[in-house]
Design a protein around this motif. Sequence first.
Motif, short mmCIF file in Angstrom:
data_model
loop_
_atom_site.label_atom_id
_atom_site.label_comp_id
_atom_site.label_asym_id
_atom_site.label_seq_id
_atom_site.Cartn_x
_atom_site.Cartn_y
_atom_site.Cartn_z
N LYS A 42 -7.64 -8.36 -0.09
CA LYS A 42 -7.19 -8.96 0.85
C LYS A 42 -7.31 -8.24 2.28
O LYS A 42 -6.73 -7.25 2.52
CB LYS A 42 -5.54 -9.15 0.69
N ASP A 43 -8.11 -9.03 3.00
CA ASP A 43 -8.57 -8.22 4.16
C ASP A 43 -9.20 -7.25 4.11
O ASP A 43 -10.13 -6.87 3.01
CB ASP A 43 -7.54 -8.27 5.23
N ASP A 44 -8.66 -6.18 4.48
CA ASP A 44 -9.35 -4.47 4.46
C ASP A 44 -8.34 -3.94 3.48
O ASP A 44 -8.23 -2.73 3.43
CB ASP A 44 -9.06 -3.68 5.71
N TYR A 45 -7.74 -4.45 2.35
CA TYR A 45 -6.93 -3.66 1.38
C TYR A 45 -7.60 -4.23 -0.21
O TYR A 45 -7.92 -5.46 -0.33
CB TYR A 45 -5.62 -4.23 1.66
N LEU A 46 -7.28 -3.39 -0.85
CA LEU A 46 -7.35 -3.74 -2.37
C LEU A 46 -5.79 -3.80 -2.98
O LEU A 46 -4.99 -2.94 -2.68
CB LEU A 46 -7.90 -2.69 -3.10
N ILE A 47 -5.43 -4.89 -3.59
CA ILE A 47 -4.21 -5.20 -3.84
C ILE A 47 -3.97 -4.78 -5.44
O ILE A 47 -4.39 -5.78 -6.14
CB ILE A 47 -3.55 -6.57 -3.53
N LEU A 48 -3.20 -3.93 -5.76
CA LEU A 48 -2.89 -3.48 -7.04
C LEU A 48 -1.72 -4.32 -7.54
O LEU A 48 -0.77 -4.12 -7.07
CB LEU A 48 -2.82 -2.10 -7.22
N HIS A 49 -1.87 -5.25 -8.75
CA HIS A 49 -0.84 -6.02 -9.14
C HIS A 49 -0.10 -5.48 -10.56
O HIS A 49 -0.93 -5.15 -11.44
CB HIS A 49 -1.33 -7.30 -9.43
N VAL A 50 1.07 -5.24 -10.61
CA VAL A 50 1.69 -4.67 -11.63
C VAL A 50 2.80 -5.65 -12.01
O VAL A 50 3.70 -6.11 -11.26
CB VAL A 50 2.04 -3.21 -11.56
N ASN A 51 2.79 -5.98 -13.36
CA ASN A 51 3.91 -6.83 -13.92
C ASN A 51 4.91 -5.99 -14.67
O ASN A 51 4.56 -5.37 -15.66
CB ASN A 51 3.55 -7.99 -14.81
N THR A 52 6.10 -5.67 -14.15
CA THR A 52 7.16 -4.87 -14.95
C THR A 52 7.61 -5.96 -15.89
O THR A 52 7.91 -6.91 -15.96
CB THR A 52 8.14 -4.32 -14.07
N ASP A 80 -5.68 1.18 1.07
CA ASP A 80 -7.02 0.84 1.98
C ASP A 80 -8.04 1.65 1.62
O ASP A 80 -8.12 2.53 0.31
CB ASP A 80 -6.48 0.98 3.31
N TYR A 81 -9.06 1.81 2.51
CA TYR A 81 -10.37 2.60 1.96
C TYR A 81 -9.97 4.00 2.09
O TYR A 81 -10.63 4.68 0.90
CB TYR A 81 -11.47 2.43 3.03
N ASN A 82 -9.13 4.53 3.02
CA ASN A 82 -8.83 6.04 2.73
C ASN A 82 -8.06 6.39 1.59
O ASN A 82 -8.22 7.46 1.01
CB ASN A 82 -8.15 6.71 3.91
N ASP A 83 -7.25 5.40 1.08
CA ASP A 83 -6.44 5.50 -0.13
C ASP A 83 -7.25 5.61 -1.32
O ASP A 83 -7.00 6.42 -2.28
CB ASP A 83 -5.42 4.73 -0.55
N LEU A 84 -8.38 4.82 -1.32
CA LEU A 84 -9.25 4.78 -2.49
C LEU A 84 -10.06 6.02 -2.74
O LEU A 84 -10.24 6.51 -3.80
CB LEU A 84 -10.35 3.51 -2.60
N LEU A 85 -10.39 6.53 -1.57
CA LEU A 85 -11.18 7.67 -1.59
C LEU A 85 -10.42 8.91 -2.16
O LEU A 85 -10.94 9.69 -2.99
CB LEU A 85 -11.67 8.13 0.11
N THR A 86 -9.06 9.03 -1.69
CA THR A 86 -8.25 9.96 -2.05
C THR A 86 -7.93 9.77 -3.72
O THR A 86 -7.94 10.67 -4.44
CB THR A 86 -6.72 9.78 -1.49
N LEU A 87 -7.82 8.56 -4.04
CA LEU A 87 -7.65 8.18 -5.31
C LEU A 87 -8.68 8.67 -6.36
O LEU A 87 -8.56 9.18 -7.35
CB LEU A 87 -7.53 6.76 -5.67
N ILE A 88 -9.93 8.48 -5.74
CA ILE A 88 -11.30 9.00 -6.46
C ILE A 88 -11.20 10.43 -6.49
O ILE A 88 -11.62 10.96 -7.69
CB ILE A 88 -12.45 8.43 -5.94
N LYS A 89 -10.89 11.25 -5.69
CA LYS A 89 -10.93 12.63 -5.31
C LYS A 89 -9.84 13.23 -6.35
O LYS A 89 -10.28 14.10 -7.37
CB LYS A 89 -10.45 13.13 -3.95
N LEU A 90 -8.65 12.49 -6.44
CA LEU A 90 -7.76 12.96 -7.52
C LEU A 90 -7.97 12.84 -8.92
O LEU A 90 -7.72 13.49 -9.79
CB LEU A 90 -6.19 12.25 -7.35
N ILE A 91 -8.82 11.70 -8.93
CA ILE A 91 -9.35 11.19 -10.58
C ILE A 91 -10.24 12.42 -10.95
O ILE A 91 -10.45 12.65 -12.14
CB ILE A 91 -9.83 9.92 -10.67
N LEU A 92 -11.05 12.91 -10.19
CA LEU A 92 -12.03 13.74 -10.46
C LEU A 92 -11.65 15.23 -10.54
O LEU A 92 -12.34 16.26 -11.10
CB LEU A 92 -13.18 13.80 -9.41
#
Length: 82
Positions: free
Chosen positions: A23-33, A46-58
């Motif tokens: 949605k626009d400049d965001y990825l929306i993660l959907h979770v059903n509890t 956002d893009y910066n969050d995604l880069l941080t997530l990739i760094k943390l995964i590695l």
Amino acid sequence: MKMRSTGLGETVLEGELDKITRKDDYLILHVNTTEPVQWHVRAAIDYNDLLTLIKLILKGPVLKFLFFGIKNRKNIRHTDDF
């Protein structure tokens, strides 16, 4: 997936990843509890969050989790201490 929020006290939410949409400049993660309530929770990444997530995964903990998880995925140890 288990989730915990300081706003919910000791309550542990159980849920499932549903999908990721854009949605626009965001990825929306959907979770059903599923327990103890049924909610549709969304997180906008956002893009910066995604880069941080990739760094943390590695980093070490995730790589160890993936490596040893493949061997132990049939004998999952459950915890509410996180």
